[in-house]
Scaffold this motif. Sequence first.
Motif, mmCIF file in Angstrom:
data_model
loop_
_atom_site.group_PDB
_atom_site.id
_atom_site.type_symbol
_atom_site.label_atom_id
_atom_site.label_comp_id
_atom_site.label_asym_id
_atom_site.label_seq_id
_atom_site.Cartn_x
_atom_site.Cartn_y
_atom_site.Cartn_z
ATOM 1 N N ASN A 68 6.936 -4.970 6.953
ATOM 2 C CA ASN A 68 6.297 -3.677 6.730
ATOM 3 C C ASN A 68 4.831 -3.886 6.402
ATOM 4 N N LYS A 69 4.045 -3.194 7.157
ATOM 5 C CA LYS A 69 2.620 -3.258 6.884
ATOM 6 C C LYS A 69 2.253 -2.224 5.829
ATOM 7 N N ARG A 70 1.301 -2.538 5.038
ATOM 8 C CA ARG A 70 0.869 -1.614 3.997
ATOM 9 C C ARG A 70 0.306 -0.354 4.647
ATOM 10 N N THR A 71 0.804 0.790 4.197
ATOM 11 C CA THR A 71 0.370 2.059 4.777
ATOM 12 C C THR A 71 -1.119 2.272 4.529
ATOM 13 N N LYS A 72 -1.801 2.592 5.570
ATOM 14 C CA LYS A 72 -3.239 2.809 5.475
ATOM 15 C C LYS A 72 -3.515 4.247 5.068
ATOM 16 N N ILE A 73 -4.258 4.426 4.016
ATOM 17 C CA ILE A 73 -4.565 5.759 3.518
ATOM 18 C C ILE A 73 -5.747 6.317 4.296
ATOM 19 N N SER A 74 -5.520 7.493 4.847
ATOM 20 C CA SER A 74 -6.587 8.144 5.605
ATOM 21 C C SER A 74 -7.386 9.054 4.684
#
Length: 314
Positions: A15-21
């Motif tokens: 799982n890749k760290r969720t990128k915050i937009s």
Amino acid sequence: MTTTHAPPSQHTAPNKRTKISLEPYLYLLPHAVLFFVFTVYPIGYGLYISMHRWDMLNPNQVFVGLEFFRNLFTPGTPQFEFFWRTLLNTTFFTVVSVPLLVASALGLAVLLHRPIFGRSFFRAVFFMPGILTVSVMGILWRWMFDNQIGLVNAARDLLTGAAPIPWLSTEGLAWIPIVVGTIWWTLGFNMTLYLAALSNVSVSLYEAASLDGATPWQQFRFITWPMLTPITLFVVITTALASFQLFGQSLTITNGGPSRSTQSVIQYITEEGFTNSQISSAAAMGFVFGLMMLILTGAQFRMMARDVTSSEGK
């Protein structure tokens, strides 16, 4: 002999760290800035003022804590006497005006919803006073109820020859031009809300009720009124909040008189702050009154939500 090969094992990618937009927050930023500048900062600064003995000519303000708040709850102080007296005046105005505003708006809406001659003209006539400013409305009704040259006293003299009634200088009677003028001024808005709600009531319900022998009163009681419950709650809430903010009518018609009998709480807060130069005391009064309005609004919205939920359950 056929050899069956098992499918290659598929390893789940880590799982890749969720990128915050940041894009959604950029859209919210203008509103957040305006909210902070015009709501959060004034509230915080007002609370700061209420806890200091504020003097605009003195750069060093003395911290007094909750002294001005205690004055509002200490019998014998001028703030206690006049704040609660004017709050009682405002409550009296709200209790009297709100039922009249709701009932008259509903009655006019039911009448003007029917296909009568000149319906659009009468709708416009009842709505037009709402476009006037409060100062124009107040001057008009002050002139109509003037003690000597008012139109109401002139009509009484013409019809009955009776002596003029001192409407504006008699306690109790001074509320009449304020209440009547406010109803005349704001009736059209509530009427328009009811007209919009009535247009959403299916005609087939009335046709079925007529076939069953229902009278006009029974149709109103069992069809119109239940269908208008949500909009009625909205009208009651908004009208009550507007009535508690009474200021311009009492200022221009009676100037709070006689003997402060028609002075509203907002009018007294303004007097305390700008006439008596007690900025800190006025700020404390504003916070107490604002808290009362928040509690009232929360209770009314809770009641509205409960009623809407029960209606959906049915």
